[in-house]
Motif scaffolding. Structure first.
Motif, PDB file in Angstrom:
ATOM      1  N   SER A  50       8.778   6.348 -13.673  1.00  0.00           N
ATOM      2  CA  SER A  50       7.396   6.836 -13.739  1.00  0.00           C
ATOM      3  C   SER A  50       6.500   6.065 -12.776  1.00  0.00           C
ATOM      4  CB  SER A  50       6.848   6.709 -15.164  1.00  0.00           C
ATOM      5  OG  SER A  50       7.558   7.550 -16.032  1.00  0.00           O
ATOM      6  N   ALA A  51       6.743   4.772 -12.642  1.00  0.00           N
ATOM      7  CA  ALA A  51       5.955   3.966 -11.703  1.00  0.00           C
ATOM      8  C   ALA A  51       6.208   4.412 -10.267  1.00  0.00           C
ATOM      9  CB  ALA A  51       6.286   2.482 -11.872  1.00  0.00           C
ATOM     10  N   PHE A  52       7.461   4.732  -9.925  1.00  0.00           N
ATOM     11  CA  PHE A  52       7.760   5.258  -8.584  1.00  0.00           C
ATOM     12  C   PHE A  52       7.014   6.572  -8.350  1.00  0.00           C
ATOM     13  CE2 PHE A  52      11.610   2.547  -8.413  1.00  0.00           C
ATOM     14  CZ  PHE A  52      11.480   2.091  -7.116  1.00  0.00           C
ATOM     15  N   THR A  53       7.029   7.449  -9.334  1.00  0.00           N
ATOM     16  CA  THR A  53       6.367   8.743  -9.206  1.00  0.00           C
ATOM     17  C   THR A  53       4.855   8.582  -9.098  1.00  0.00           C
ATOM     18  OG1 THR A  53       8.160   9.742 -10.468  1.00  0.00           O
ATOM     19  CG2 THR A  53       6.135  11.024 -10.277  1.00  0.00           C
ATOM     20  N   LEU A  54       4.293   7.695  -9.890  1.00  0.00           N
ATOM     21  CA  LEU A  54       2.856   7.429  -9.821  1.00  0.00           C
ATOM     22  C   LEU A  54       2.481   6.868  -8.450  1.00  0.00           C
ATOM     23  CD1 LEU A  54       0.081   7.309 -11.187  1.00  0.00           C
ATOM     24  CD2 LEU A  54       0.704   5.035 -12.039  1.00  0.00           C
ATOM     25  N   GLY A  55       3.302   5.960  -7.939  1.00  0.00           N
ATOM     26  CA  GLY A  55       3.049   5.418  -6.605  1.00  0.00           C
ATOM     27  C   GLY A  55       3.063   6.493  -5.534  1.00  0.00           C
ATOM     28  N   SER A  56       3.991   7.429  -5.643  1.00  0.00           N
ATOM     29  CA  SER A  56       4.045   8.549  -4.699  1.00  0.00           C
ATOM     30  C   SER A  56       2.782   9.395  -4.787  1.00  0.00           C
ATOM     31  CB  SER A  56       5.265   9.428  -4.969  1.00  0.00           C
ATOM     32  OG  SER A  56       6.443   8.746  -4.681  1.00  0.00           O
ATOM     33  N   ALA A  57       2.362   9.698  -6.016  1.00  0.00           N
ATOM     34  CA  ALA A  57       1.168  10.519  -6.204  1.00  0.00           C
ATOM     35  C   ALA A  57      -0.079   9.823  -5.649  1.00  0.00           C
ATOM     36  CB  ALA A  57       0.984  10.844  -7.686  1.00  0.00           C
ATOM     37  N   ILE A  58      -0.200   8.538  -5.890  1.00  0.00           N
ATOM     38  CA  ILE A  58      -1.350   7.786  -5.366  1.00  0.00           C
ATOM     39  C   ILE A  58      -1.320   7.782  -3.837  1.00  0.00           C
ATOM     40  CG2 ILE A  58      -2.374   5.476  -5.182  1.00  0.00           C
ATOM     41  CD1 ILE A  58      -1.525   5.063  -8.135  1.00  0.00           C
ATOM     42  N   GLY A  59      -0.131   7.570  -3.258  1.00  0.00           N
ATOM     43  CA  GLY A  59      -0.009   7.581  -1.801  1.00  0.00           C
ATOM     44  C   GLY A  59      -0.372   8.921  -1.204  1.00  0.00           C
ATOM     45  N   ILE A  60       0.086   9.994  -1.832  1.00  0.00           N
ATOM     46  CA  ILE A  60      -0.234  11.341  -1.354  1.00  0.00           C
ATOM     47  C   ILE A  60      -1.734  11.586  -1.435  1.00  0.00           C
ATOM     48  CG2 ILE A  60       0.021  13.799  -1.900  1.00  0.00           C
ATOM     49  CD1 ILE A  60       2.945  13.030  -2.788  1.00  0.00           C
ATOM     50  N   TYR A  61      -2.336  11.204  -2.542  1.00  0.00           N
ATOM     51  CA  TYR A  61      -3.783  11.388  -2.706  1.00  0.00           C
ATOM     52  C   TYR A  61      -4.571  10.599  -1.651  1.00  0.00           C
ATOM     53  CZ  TYR A  61      -8.482  11.013  -4.499  1.00  0.00           C
ATOM     54  OH  TYR A  61      -9.848  11.024  -4.599  1.00  0.00           O
ATOM     55  N   LEU A  62      -4.242   9.320  -1.494  1.00  0.00           N
ATOM     56  CA  LEU A  62      -4.983   8.485  -0.545  1.00  0.00           C
ATOM     57  C   LEU A  62      -4.755   8.924   0.897  1.00  0.00           C
ATOM     58  CD1 LEU A  62      -4.535   4.953  -2.145  1.00  0.00           C
ATOM     59  CD2 LEU A  62      -6.569   6.415  -2.160  1.00  0.00           C
ATOM     60  N   GLY A  63      -3.527   9.361   1.219  1.00  0.00           N
ATOM     61  CA  GLY A  63      -3.268   9.876   2.558  1.00  0.00           C
ATOM     62  C   GLY A  63      -4.081  11.122   2.834  1.00  0.00           C
ATOM     63  N   GLY A  64      -4.139  12.029   1.864  1.00  0.00           N
ATOM     64  CA  GLY A  64      -4.959  13.238   2.015  1.00  0.00           C
ATOM     65  C   GLY A  64      -6.434  12.911   2.123  1.00  0.00           C
ATOM     66  N   ALA A  65      -6.889  11.934   1.349  1.00  0.00           N
ATOM     67  CA  ALA A  65      -8.295  11.522   1.411  1.00  0.00           C
ATOM     68  C   ALA A  65      -8.632  10.930   2.777  1.00  0.00           C
ATOM     69  CB  ALA A  65      -8.596  10.511   0.300  1.00  0.00           C
ATOM     70  N   ALA A  66      -7.691  10.179   3.366  1.00  0.00           N
ATOM     71  CA  ALA A  66      -7.924   9.607   4.691  1.00  0.00           C
ATOM     72  C   ALA A  66      -8.035  10.713   5.742  1.00  0.00           C
ATOM     73  CB  ALA A  66      -6.800   8.636   5.054  1.00  0.00           C
ATOM     74  N   ILE A  67      -7.165  11.702   5.651  1.00  0.00           N
ATOM     75  CA  ILE A  67      -7.232  12.824   6.595  1.00  0.00           C
ATOM     76  C   ILE A  67      -8.520  13.612   6.387  1.00  0.00           C
ATOM     77  CG2 ILE A  67      -6.175  15.017   7.267  1.00  0.00           C
ATOM     78  CD1 ILE A  67      -3.449  13.704   6.541  1.00  0.00           C
ATOM     79  N   ASP A  68      -8.850  13.935   5.124  1.00  0.00           N
ATOM     80  CA  ASP A  68     -10.089  14.666   4.836  1.00  0.00           C
ATOM     81  C   ASP A  68     -11.323  13.884   5.255  1.00  0.00           C
ATOM     82  OD1 ASP A  68      -8.792  16.865   3.813  1.00  0.00           O
ATOM     83  OD2 ASP A  68      -9.115  16.330   1.702  1.00  0.00           O
ATOM     84  N   GLY A  69     -11.211  12.565   5.216  1.00  0.00           N
ATOM     85  CA  GLY A  69     -12.334  11.713   5.610  1.00  0.00           C
ATOM     86  C   GLY A  69     -12.528  11.623   7.113  1.00  0.00           C
ATOM     87  N   GLY A  70     -11.678  12.312   7.867  1.00  0.00           N
ATOM     88  CA  GLY A  70     -11.839  12.339   9.325  1.00  0.00           C
ATOM     89  C   GLY A  70     -11.145  11.205  10.054  1.00  0.00           C
ATOM     90  N   LEU A  71     -10.248  10.488   9.387  1.00  0.00           N
ATOM     91  CA  LEU A  71      -9.579   9.360  10.038  1.00  0.00           C
ATOM     92  C   LEU A  71      -8.370   9.785  10.870  1.00  0.00           C
ATOM     93  CD1 LEU A  71      -9.765   6.772   7.123  1.00  0.00           C
ATOM     94  CD2 LEU A  71     -11.262   6.963   9.120  1.00  0.00           C
ATOM     95  N   GLY A  72      -7.981  11.042  10.790  1.00  0.00           N
ATOM     96  CA  GLY A  72      -6.883  11.547  11.609  1.00  0.00           C
ATOM     97  C   GLY A  72      -5.535  11.434  10.917  1.00  0.00           C
ATOM     98  N   LEU A  73      -4.563  12.132  11.496  1.00  0.00           N
ATOM     99  CA  LEU A  73      -3.225  12.162  10.906  1.00  0.00           C
ATOM    100  C   LEU A  73      -2.533  10.801  10.916  1.00  0.00           C
ATOM    101  CD1 LEU A  73      -1.864  15.546  12.302  1.00  0.00           C
ATOM    102  CD2 LEU A  73      -2.740  15.057  10.014  1.00  0.00           C
ATOM    103  N   THR A  74      -2.793  10.003  11.934  1.00  0.00           N
ATOM    104  CA  THR A  74      -2.120   8.696  12.001  1.00  0.00           C
ATOM    105  C   THR A  74      -2.647   7.717  10.955  1.00  0.00           C
ATOM    106  OG1 THR A  74      -3.624   7.926  13.726  1.00  0.00           O
ATOM    107  CG2 THR A  74      -1.542   8.922  14.450  1.00  0.00           C
ATOM    108  N   SER A  75      -3.788   8.015  10.338  1.00  0.00           N
ATOM    109  CA  SER A  75      -4.315   7.130   9.294  1.00  0.00           C
ATOM    110  C   SER A  75      -3.383   7.072   8.088  1.00  0.00           C
ATOM    111  CB  SER A  75      -5.707   7.590   8.860  1.00  0.00           C
ATOM    112  OG  SER A  75      -5.646   8.854   8.216  1.00  0.00           O
ATOM    113  N   VAL A  76      -2.575   8.122   7.903  1.00  0.00           N
ATOM    114  CA  VAL A  76      -1.630   8.147   6.790  1.00  0.00           C
ATOM    115  C   VAL A  76      -0.644   6.984   6.910  1.00  0.00           C
ATOM    116  CG1 VAL A  76       0.193   9.501   5.689  1.00  0.00           C
ATOM    117  CG2 VAL A  76      -1.889  10.620   6.482  1.00  0.00           C
ATOM    118  N   ASN A  77      -0.265   6.645   8.133  1.00  0.00           N
ATOM    119  CA  ASN A  77       0.639   5.512   8.343  1.00  0.00           C
ATOM    120  C   ASN A  77       0.001   4.212   7.869  1.00  0.00           C
ATOM    121  OD1 ASN A  77       2.545   7.199   9.580  1.00  0.00           O
ATOM    122  ND2 ASN A  77       1.512   7.006  11.531  1.00  0.00           N
ATOM    123  N   TRP A  78      -1.273   4.045   8.129  1.00  0.00           N
ATOM    124  CA  TRP A  78      -1.957   2.825   7.717  1.00  0.00           C
ATOM    125  C   TRP A  78      -2.129   2.776   6.201  1.00  0.00           C
ATOM    126  CZ3 TRP A  78      -1.979  -0.986  10.913  1.00  0.00           C
ATOM    127  CH2 TRP A  78      -1.898  -0.705  12.280  1.00  0.00           C
TER     128      TRP A  78
END
Length: 116
Positions: A50-78
């Motif tokens: 469950s912790a692995f799955t939660l970590g994945s969900a948080i990463g997906i959310y934050l990566g999407g938020a970075a892209i939506d925030g205008g930081l670009g696709l490469t921000s997902v790597n950061w």
């Protein structure tokens, strides 16, 4: 990964390396959790996955938020790098504080004595 985005060959090589590194820790960590769980390995296993799955969900959310925030696709790597670093730091702190409090094997003997 920022460099790999520019080259298909580099992208394939980096994804292979990333996949290997990411999943190489799953089995040893699962074994460690189940060993430390004592008489509740099923509960510990479920919590670990469950912790692995939660970590994945948080990463997906934050990566999407970075892209939506205008930081670009490469921000997902950061974002991924920062999350991974936070996880590593948490693991090191846990190892340094919890695992070193007791001599090796004493926790297992305490659990066994408690349940007999």
């Amino acid at each position: 990964m920022n460099v790999a985005i520019e080259s298909k060959v580099a992208t394939v090589a980096m994804m292979l390396l990333f996949g290997t590194a990411a999943f190489a820790v799953v089995a040893p960590l699962q074994l460690r959790v189940m060993t430390a769980a004592g008489h509740a390995p099923d509960v510990a296993s479920a919590a670990n996955i469950s912790a692995f799955t939660l970590g994945s969900a948080i990463g997906i959310y934050l990566g999407g938020a970075a892209i939506d925030g205008g930081l670009g696709l490469t921000s997902v790597n950061w974002v991924g790098g920062l999350l991974t670093s936070a996880g590593l730091l948490t693991a090191l702190i846990t190892w340094a504080t919890l695992d070193r409090r007791q001599p090796a094997g004493s926790h297992h003997h305490e659990l066994a004595a408690h349940h007999h």
